[in-house]
Design a protein around this motif. Structure first.
Motif, short mmCIF file in Angstrom:
data_model
loop_
_atom_site.label_atom_id
_atom_site.label_comp_id
_atom_site.label_asym_id
_atom_site.label_seq_id
_atom_site.Cartn_x
_atom_site.Cartn_y
_atom_site.Cartn_z
N ALA A 110 6.75 -60.59 -14.17
CA ALA A 110 5.71 -61.39 -13.52
C ALA A 110 5.04 -60.62 -12.38
N ALA A 111 5.77 -59.70 -11.77
CA ALA A 111 5.22 -58.84 -10.72
C ALA A 111 5.98 -57.53 -10.75
N GLY A 112 5.36 -56.48 -10.26
CA GLY A 112 6.02 -55.17 -10.26
C GLY A 112 6.16 -54.65 -11.67
N GLY A 113 7.32 -54.09 -11.96
CA GLY A 113 7.57 -53.61 -13.30
C GLY A 113 7.58 -52.10 -13.44
N GLY A 114 7.61 -51.38 -12.33
CA GLY A 114 7.63 -49.93 -12.43
C GLY A 114 8.17 -49.32 -11.15
N SER A 115 8.10 -48.02 -11.07
CA SER A 115 8.56 -47.31 -9.88
C SER A 115 7.46 -46.38 -9.41
N ALA A 116 7.41 -46.15 -8.11
CA ALA A 116 6.43 -45.23 -7.53
C ALA A 116 7.17 -44.09 -6.86
N GLU A 117 6.79 -42.88 -7.20
CA GLU A 117 7.44 -41.69 -6.64
C GLU A 117 6.41 -40.90 -5.83
N PHE A 118 6.70 -40.75 -4.53
CA PHE A 118 5.84 -39.97 -3.64
C PHE A 118 6.58 -38.69 -3.27
N GLU A 119 6.22 -37.59 -3.93
CA GLU A 119 6.95 -36.34 -3.73
C GLU A 119 6.79 -35.83 -2.30
N ASN A 120 5.65 -36.10 -1.67
CA ASN A 120 5.42 -35.64 -0.30
C ASN A 120 5.56 -36.76 0.72
N GLY A 121 6.20 -37.86 0.30
CA GLY A 121 6.37 -38.98 1.22
C GLY A 121 5.06 -39.70 1.46
N LEU A 122 4.93 -40.27 2.65
CA LEU A 122 3.75 -41.02 3.03
C LEU A 122 3.36 -40.67 4.47
N PRO A 123 2.07 -40.82 4.83
CA PRO A 123 1.69 -40.54 6.22
C PRO A 123 2.48 -41.35 7.23
N SER A 124 2.82 -42.58 6.90
CA SER A 124 3.56 -43.42 7.85
C SER A 124 4.89 -42.79 8.25
N PHE A 125 5.48 -42.00 7.36
CA PHE A 125 6.72 -41.31 7.69
C PHE A 125 6.45 -40.04 8.50
N GLU A 126 5.36 -39.36 8.20
CA GLU A 126 5.11 -38.06 8.83
C GLU A 126 4.45 -38.18 10.20
N ILE A 127 3.67 -39.22 10.42
CA ILE A 127 2.95 -39.35 11.69
C ILE A 127 3.87 -39.31 12.91
N PRO A 128 5.00 -40.05 12.92
CA PRO A 128 5.87 -39.96 14.11
C PRO A 128 6.38 -38.55 14.37
N VAL A 129 6.65 -37.79 13.29
CA VAL A 129 7.14 -36.42 13.45
C VAL A 129 6.02 -35.53 14.00
#
Length: 547
Positions: A110-129
């Motif tokens: 009914a919702a979703g149904g897959g997986s998302a793979e971010f090999e380089n992560g996301l900006p939200s993770f990198e911005i604090p660093v």
């Protein structure tokens, strides 16, 4: 903080629930077995007996994020790509029709149904660093060898989401023209998150060092400098104290030369006092003119300054040590589970054999997800914590035309009640560092037209087009979850293998409009992100009837 995956439909709802949908994109007035999902009140139009449908889709989706945050430094031009692949996206429907009644069962994502793979992560993770480089800029003024010019890191993030829908209900024909349906969908739901930030490196003096090692080393350097400053302060206070007896004895107005000549101090003491003054930057010409009181005041001020410097260096050293502890490898391994219930009602009206009009309303699904966390080094998913993840209500309207033997037309309209759901807080912050609440300006909607052309008694081809609007405010959008207006088109075929067995296959492509979102960061000010998606689907299915 949820990565929301939806392939066709609203912010969470999957509306791609049959192979017939993939080849037409408009099924709200369906009178076939997939009406279990699209038009359950219309199931009374089936022949008496058992009817079954099994289909599956293979889905490819690419999520593209380009961030213009000014402090990012990476080797992929601030471009982050998430790939979703769902090799199997199954839907099953079963109907038993007898006289005026039809009892139905449906099962699918009914919702979703897959997986998302971010090999380089996301900006939200990198911005604090990325903010650590300007935060350390002052160290170069203390010691040029401590000047930090860059950083690097390895990031990965995988997320999967599946909200199964198990729908049961009954349809009843009030008369030949009007029928109704009531049912419920049970929605067992699971999200999983597996991510890591590793190998954070800092660049100083043209070389890269592991961030924790470098920060601890810098902390040690500053601690040593603080010790030296404290020792210097003690010496300055000692020198100031050594002059107190001279001042008490009436020599406060004498220069050092006069004090030596009068026997108040020795030549060695004078040389030591003058050497200390030279060390703190007092020219010899001024030293020669200073009296004992002024010399004492200068040493006291130097001691105070060195004490303040020692305190500052010690505090900075402790901050660096604490930061070093935060720059180590971090992992997330968490799952969220919960179950919701969706009441569904439907009406179908057929004024004649050529036309039918269908209306379906799905109530909001109240859903709480509970964290089952194995590792949470980032503090995102406290074990046992619960998060609301309600699925919006849906109003679906369809009009079907079958007045010509060779042509079937279906017009569909969907209205998603997105404003009736609290979407929580964004992962980004406003200008004062407060997390943004994700707002909805307008409910989103879709309009679609599907056509089927009968080529022979056994074969038909179909096509369709769809437009989907989005009503989200800018505060809703982030790299974790965003919504774009989109156009979709589809094509496919129907093969009636026998009177009881039908094969359907179709392809669809969704083209999303790029969205530019503006953020205001408390440290760097205004910047923008660009969000884009691409989705391609293939579906095939069989429908079998036992009359």
């Amino acid at each position: 903080m949820l990565l929301q995956l939806a392939f066709a439909g609203g912010l969470l709802t999957n509306y791609n629930q049959s192979a017939q949908y993939i080849r037409m994109l408009s099924r709200n007035a369906s009178l076939d077995v997939d009406a279990v999902f699209y038009n359950p009140a219309g199931l009374v139009k089936l022949e008496d007996g058992w009817h079954f449908s099994l289909s599956s889709q293979t889905i490819w989706q690419t999520r593209e994020v380009t961030s213009n945050f000014p402090l990012l430094m990476n080797d992929h031009d601030n471009y982050y790509e998430g790939k979703t692949f769902a090799p199997v996206f199954p839907d099953f429907y079963g109907v038993y029709k007898k006289d005026k009644w039809a009892f139905s069962l449906g099962f699918g994502p009914a919702a979703g149904g897959g997986s998302a793979e971010f090999e380089n992560g996301l900006p939200s993770f990198e911005i604090p660093v990325s903010k650590i480089v300007p935060a350390l800029s002052g160290l170069g003024q203390i010691d040029p060898s401590l000047a930090v010019s860059g950083y690097s890191l390895n990031m990965s993030f995988d997320a999967s989401s599946i909200f199964w829908g198990i729908q049961v209900g009954a349809s009843y024909a009030i008369n030949d023209k009007l029928s109704v349906y009531g049912g419920v969908r049970v929605m067992p739901s699971t999200n999983t998150y597996d991510g890591s930030i590793t190998d954070i490196m800092l660049t100083a003096g043209g070389q890269s060092y592991p961030a924790p090692t470098w920060l601890n080393g810098a902390a040690g350097t500053l601690s040593s400098l603080a010790t030296q400053a404290t020792a210097g302060a003690d010496m300055a206070y000692g020198a100031a104290g050594s002059l107190q007896p001279v001042i008490d004895g009436g020599g406060g107005a004498f220069t050092l030369a006069q004090l030596e000549g009068a026997g108040f101090i020795t030549a060695t003491q004078r040389a030591q006092l003058e050497g200390g003054l030279l060390a703190v930057g007092v020219p010899q010409s001024e030293i020669d003119m200073m009296n004992a009181g002024q010399v004492q005041g200068t040493y006291t001020a130097a001691g105070d300054g060195l004490t303040q410097t020692a305190t500052l260096l010690t505090g900075t050293s402790q901050t660096l040590s604490g930061t070093a502890g935060q720059m180590g490898d971090k992992d997330v391994d968490a799952k969220q589970t919960g179950t919701g219930f969706t009441p569904i009602v439907s009406v179908n009206y057929s004024p004649n054999e050529d036309w039918n009009i269908a209306v379906k309303y799905e109530h909001k699904t109240a859903l709480k997800l509970k964290n089952e966390t194995k590792v949470d080094d980032m503090g995102l998913f406290p074990d046992g914590a619960e998060t609301r993840n309600d699925v919006p209500g849906l109003l679906a309207v369809g009009v079907g035309y079958r007045g010509l033997d060779w042509l079937e037309l279906q017009l569909s309209y969907n209205l998603y009640m997105d404003k009736g759901v609290d979407w929580g807080n964004n992962v980004r912050y406003d200008a004062v560092g407060t997390s943004l609440h994700r707002e909805i300006d307008n409910n989103s909607h879709e309009i679609a037209l599907g056509m089927q052309f009968k080529l022979s008694d056994k074969f038909a081809v179909s096509g369709g087009g769809l437009y989907s609007s989005t009503g989200v405010a800018e505060s809703y959008q982030s790299d974790f979850s965003y919504s774009n207006a989109a156009y979709a088109y589809a094509a496919g075929l129907e093969w009636k293998i026998t009177d009881r067995l039908t094969f359907d296959a179709g392809l669809s492509q969704t083209i999303y409009q790029e969205d530019e979102v503006t953020f205001v960061d408390p440290d760097v000010g205004t910047y923008t992100d660009l969000y884009q998606k691409k989705t391609f689907m293939f579906a095939a299915g069989l429908t079998f009837s036992i009359f």
